[in-house]
Write a protein that holds these residues in place. Structure first.
Motif, PDB file in Angstrom:
ATOM      1  N   ILE A   1       6.493 -10.279  -2.770  1.00  4.74           N
ATOM      2  CA  ILE A   1       6.862  -9.819  -1.432  1.00  4.74           C
ATOM      3  C   ILE A   1       5.891  -8.705  -1.079  1.00  4.74           C
ATOM      4  O   ILE A   1       5.799  -7.694  -1.784  1.00  4.74           O
ATOM      5  N   TYR A   2       5.126  -8.897  -0.017  1.00  6.79           N
ATOM      6  CA  TYR A   2       4.146  -7.895   0.409  1.00  6.79           C
ATOM      7  C   TYR A   2       4.637  -7.265   1.701  1.00  6.79           C
ATOM      8  O   TYR A   2       4.888  -7.967   2.686  1.00  6.79           O
ATOM      9  N   VAL A   3       4.771  -5.945   1.695  1.00  3.94           N
ATOM     10  CA  VAL A   3       5.222  -5.223   2.880  1.00  3.94           C
ATOM     11  C   VAL A   3       4.070  -4.376   3.422  1.00  3.94           C
ATOM     12  O   VAL A   3       3.488  -3.575   2.696  1.00  3.94           O
ATOM     13  N   ALA A   4       3.748  -4.595   4.694  1.00  4.58           N
ATOM     14  CA  ALA A   4       2.679  -3.848   5.357  1.00  4.58           C
ATOM     15  C   ALA A   4       3.282  -2.938   6.421  1.00  4.58           C
ATOM     16  O   ALA A   4       4.357  -3.207   6.954  1.00  4.58           O
ATOM     17  N   ARG A   5       2.548  -1.872   6.730  1.00  7.80           N
ATOM     18  CA  ARG A   5       3.015  -0.913   7.737  1.00  7.80           C
ATOM     19  C   ARG A   5       1.829  -0.426   8.568  1.00  7.80           C
ATOM     20  O   ARG A   5       0.697  -0.386   8.060  1.00  7.80           O
ATOM     21  N   ASN A   6       2.085  -0.079   9.796  1.00  9.06           N
ATOM     22  CA  ASN A   6       1.063   0.492  10.655  1.00  9.06           C
ATOM     23  C   ASN A   6       0.301   1.571   9.886  1.00  9.06           C
ATOM     24  O   ASN A   6       0.898   2.548   9.424  1.00  9.06           O
ATOM     25  N   PRO A   7      -1.024   1.427   9.722  1.00  6.19           N
ATOM     26  CA  PRO A   7      -1.764   2.387   8.892  1.00  6.19           C
ATOM     27  C   PRO A   7      -1.728   3.815   9.427  1.00  6.19           C
ATOM     28  O   PRO A   7      -1.905   4.767   8.660  1.00  6.19           O
ATOM     29  N   LYS A   8      -1.493   3.983  10.716  1.00  6.09           N
ATOM     30  CA  LYS A   8      -1.391   5.349  11.254  1.00  6.09           C
ATOM     31  C   LYS A   8      -0.111   6.013  10.751  1.00  6.09           C
ATOM     32  O   LYS A   8      -0.113   7.197  10.400  1.00  6.09           O
ATOM     33  N   ASP A   9       0.984   5.261  10.702  1.00  2.54           N
ATOM     34  CA  ASP A   9       2.221   5.793  10.136  1.00  2.54           C
ATOM     35  C   ASP A   9       2.098   5.980   8.627  1.00  2.54           C
ATOM     36  O   ASP A   9       2.662   6.915   8.058  1.00  2.54           O
ATOM     37  N   VAL A  10       1.357   5.075   7.966  1.00  2.00           N
ATOM     38  CA  VAL A  10       1.093   5.230   6.535  1.00  2.00           C
ATOM     39  C   VAL A  10       0.369   6.549   6.277  1.00  2.00           C
ATOM     40  O   VAL A  10       0.731   7.320   5.380  1.00  2.00           O
ATOM     41  N   LEU A  11      -0.646   6.821   7.070  1.00  5.00           N
ATOM     42  CA  LEU A  11      -1.421   8.055   6.928  1.00  5.00           C
ATOM     43  C   LEU A  11      -0.542   9.289   7.108  1.00  5.00           C
ATOM     44  O   LEU A  11      -0.597  10.223   6.298  1.00  5.00           O
TER      45      LEU A  11
ATOM     46  N   PHE B   1       0.880  -1.155   0.000  1.00  3.98           N
ATOM     47  CA  PHE B   1       0.000   0.000   0.000  1.00  3.98           C
ATOM     48  C   PHE B   1       0.922   1.210   0.000  1.00  3.98           C
ATOM     49  O   PHE B   1       2.000   1.168   0.604  1.00  3.98           O
ATOM     50  N   PRO B   2       0.558   2.316  -0.677  1.00  5.02           N
ATOM     51  CA  PRO B   2       1.454   3.475  -0.732  1.00  5.02           C
ATOM     52  C   PRO B   2       1.944   3.910   0.648  1.00  5.02           C
ATOM     53  O   PRO B   2       1.212   3.879   1.631  1.00  5.02           O
ATOM     54  N   LYS B   3       3.215   4.295   0.696  1.00  7.49           N
ATOM     55  CA  LYS B   3       3.882   4.808   1.891  1.00  7.49           C
ATOM     56  C   LYS B   3       4.094   3.736   2.951  1.00  7.49           C
ATOM     57  O   LYS B   3       4.007   3.990   4.146  1.00  7.49           O
ATOM     58  N   SER B   4       4.399   2.522   2.499  1.00  7.45           N
ATOM     59  CA  SER B   4       4.605   1.403   3.423  1.00  7.45           C
ATOM     60  C   SER B   4       6.004   0.813   3.360  1.00  7.45           C
ATOM     61  O   SER B   4       6.223  -0.324   3.778  1.00  7.45           O
ATOM     62  N   GLY B   5       6.958   1.572   2.820  1.00  7.42           N
ATOM     63  CA  GLY B   5       8.316   1.064   2.715  1.00  7.42           C
ATOM     64  C   GLY B   5       8.665   0.556   1.332  1.00  7.42           C
ATOM     65  O   GLY B   5       9.570  -0.273   1.176  1.00  7.42           O
ATOM     66  N   THR B   6       7.975   1.071   0.334  1.00  9.68           N
ATOM     67  CA  THR B   6       8.176   0.598  -1.045  1.00  9.68           C
ATOM     68  C   THR B   6       9.598   0.868  -1.527  1.00  9.68           C
ATOM     69  O   THR B   6      10.283  -0.048  -2.019  1.00  9.68           O
ATOM     70  N   ILE B   7      10.043   2.121  -1.432  1.00  6.93           N
ATOM     71  CA  ILE B   7      11.366   2.485  -1.929  1.00  6.93           C
ATOM     72  C   ILE B   7      12.446   1.712  -1.186  1.00  6.93           C
ATOM     73  O   ILE B   7      13.421   1.244  -1.780  1.00  6.93           O
ATOM     74  N   TRP B   8      12.269   1.563   0.093  1.00 10.55           N
ATOM     75  CA  TRP B   8      13.211   0.807   0.921  1.00 10.55           C
ATOM     76  C   TRP B   8      13.360  -0.623   0.404  1.00 10.55           C
ATOM     77  O   TRP B   8      14.473  -1.121   0.201  1.00 10.55           O
ATOM     78  N   THR B   9      12.218  -1.292   0.183  1.00 11.42           N
ATOM     79  CA  THR B   9      12.274  -2.685  -0.255  1.00 11.42           C
ATOM     80  C   THR B   9      12.707  -2.793  -1.709  1.00 11.42           C
ATOM     81  O   THR B   9      13.385  -3.759  -2.093  1.00 11.42           O
ATOM     82  N   GLN B  10      12.343  -1.815  -2.536  1.00 11.82           N
ATOM     83  CA  GLN B  10      12.871  -1.776  -3.904  1.00 11.82           C
ATOM     84  C   GLN B  10      14.402  -1.777  -3.865  1.00 11.82           C
ATOM     85  O   GLN B  10      15.063  -2.492  -4.633  1.00 11.82           O
TER      86      GLN B  10
ATOM     87  N   THR C   1       6.674  -6.871   7.492  1.00 13.55           N
ATOM     88  CA  THR C   1       6.159  -5.591   7.968  1.00 13.55           C
ATOM     89  C   THR C   1       7.306  -4.599   8.044  1.00 13.55           C
ATOM     90  O   THR C   1       8.463  -4.959   8.289  1.00 13.55           O
ATOM     91  N   TYR C   2       6.957  -3.357   7.820  1.00 11.36           N
ATOM     92  CA  TYR C   2       7.910  -2.248   7.911  1.00 11.36           C
ATOM     93  C   TYR C   2       8.572  -2.250   9.282  1.00 11.36           C
ATOM     94  O   TYR C   2       9.771  -2.030   9.414  1.00 11.36           O
ATOM     95  N   GLU C   3       7.775  -2.549  10.297  1.00  9.12           N
ATOM     96  CA  GLU C   3       8.265  -2.499  11.669  1.00  9.12           C
ATOM     97  C   GLU C   3       9.308  -3.579  11.947  1.00  9.12           C
ATOM     98  O   GLU C   3      10.312  -3.326  12.611  1.00  9.12           O
ATOM     99  N   GLU C   4       9.086  -4.795  11.442  1.00  9.70           N
ATOM    100  CA  GLU C   4      10.093  -5.838  11.666  1.00  9.70           C
ATOM    101  C   GLU C   4      11.364  -5.540  10.880  1.00  9.70           C
ATOM    102  O   GLU C   4      12.471  -5.863  11.330  1.00  9.70           O
ATOM    103  N   MET C   5      11.226  -4.890   9.721  1.00  8.89           N
ATOM    104  CA  MET C   5      12.411  -4.505   8.951  1.00  8.89           C
ATOM    105  C   MET C   5      13.220  -3.448   9.705  1.00  8.89           C
ATOM    106  O   MET C   5      14.447  -3.470   9.706  1.00  8.89           O
ATOM    107  N   LYS C   6      12.515  -2.506  10.349  1.00 10.30           N
ATOM    108  CA  LYS C   6      13.208  -1.491  11.139  1.00 10.30           C
ATOM    109  C   LYS C   6      13.877  -2.109  12.359  1.00 10.30           C
ATOM    110  O   LYS C   6      14.977  -1.704  12.763  1.00 10.30           O
ATOM    111  N   LYS C   7      13.241  -3.095  12.935  1.00 14.40           N
ATOM    112  CA  LYS C   7      13.744  -3.698  14.170  1.00 14.40           C
ATOM    113  C   LYS C   7      14.977  -4.554  13.914  1.00 14.40           C
ATOM    114  O   LYS C   7      15.923  -4.543  14.703  1.00 14.40           O
TER     115      LYS C   7
END
Length: 292
Positions: free
Chosen positions: A119-129, A44-53, A185-191
């Protein structure tokens, strides 16, 4: 088309950027031939796309990793639904890497039938917003909404790029047993970025040395990416991104929503999202300190 405005149009339940794609092209993707070696990064937009690309590019292309070539991510891992440069996707050499914000139901039939990998990357929707809110200021192609309340209501109603976050993640996660798909998830990638890179390599069957893995992790750090012209989008023309309004790569953090959303806004968000989120069949690591 179902609805449209100056910036977005809605087609088959999904919002797209005006003048960058047509309904006819979206329909044509259903029959886009998928190869077993294809890799799709879906977010979903703003969920770590560029990072994972960038991670995919660093894993697959040694020249990207060692800095001997100067190719932007948008060319290395292009958008399947936004082929604005009319690249010959069909005859791209394998393995073909693609990015997409498409919901599951608009993806090519071959992918749904088990060809290729996702590969599907999800992120906390509040941070996405919050990320979408700041990105809308920089992006010339999206409506700039100064009032956070207003953009939150658009987000909660699915009237943003990618439509409704809940529909997107539910649609994809429902296919977890039917497709060759890795959920991150974006969060596990950050962790723990190294573990995430190893997980991606294992999923893709890519064997890198310990030194190469270290190099991928180092170059995929926010600090390195924010100054790398291949990843920070500073080469984008001013009619796409207006850098006088802010940076494309802004923070790359977990929990930034706590700095923006008021208690009332957080409660409003939860009142719309919480019931459906509690029914999602997986547990999110919403905070960097949560147990995975």
């Amino acid at each position: 088309m179902e609805t449209s405005d100056k910036y977005l149009f809605k087609y088959r339940g999904c919002c797209f950027i005006q003048n960058m794609v047509t309904p006819e092209y979206i329909d044509s993707l259903e029959d886009f031939e998928i190869k077993d070696s294809d890799v799709f990064l879906v977010t979903f937009p703003k969920s770590g796309t560029i990072w994972t690309q960038n991670i995919l590019s660093l894993i697959y292309h040694e020249g990207h990793r060692n800095g001997t070539e100067d190719m932007e991510l948008a060319d290395r891992v292009p958008w399947i639904e936004y082929n604005i440069q009319n690249v010959d996707y069909v005859n791209r050499p394998s393995p073909r890497l693609f990015s997409s914000h498409l919901p599951y139901h608009l993806m090519p039939k071959g992918l749904k039938n088990g060809r290729g990998k996702v590969i599907y990357v999800a992120r906390n929707p509040k941070d996405v917003l919050v990320s979408y809110y700041h990105f809308s200021k920089v992006s010339v192609l999206l409506e700039e909404v100064e009032d956070f309340d207003a953009i939150m209501e658009k987000f909660l109603a699915g009237r943003v790029l990618g439509s409704l976050w809940l529909d997107h993640i539910e649609g994809w996660y429902a296919q977890r047993d039917n497709m060759n798909i890795l959920f991150l998830t974006y969060e596990e990638m950050k962790k723990d970025l190294r573990s995430s890179v190893l997980k991606v390599c294992d999923f893709l069957g890519k064997r890198l040395t310990e030194e190469e893995i270290d190099d991928v992790v180092d170059k995929a750090s926010f600090g390195k990416m924010s100054v790398d012209r291949r990843t920070n989008y500073t080469t984008m023309p001013p009619d796409v991104l207006d850098f006088s309004k802010g940076r494309f790569m802004r923070k790359g953090t977990v929990g930034d929503w706590k700095n923006i959303m008021t208690v009332a806004q957080n409660e409003r968000f939860d009142s719309v999202f919480k019931e459906r989120m509690e029914k999602l069949p997986f547990k999110f690591c919403w905070d960097i300190n949560d147990e995975l």
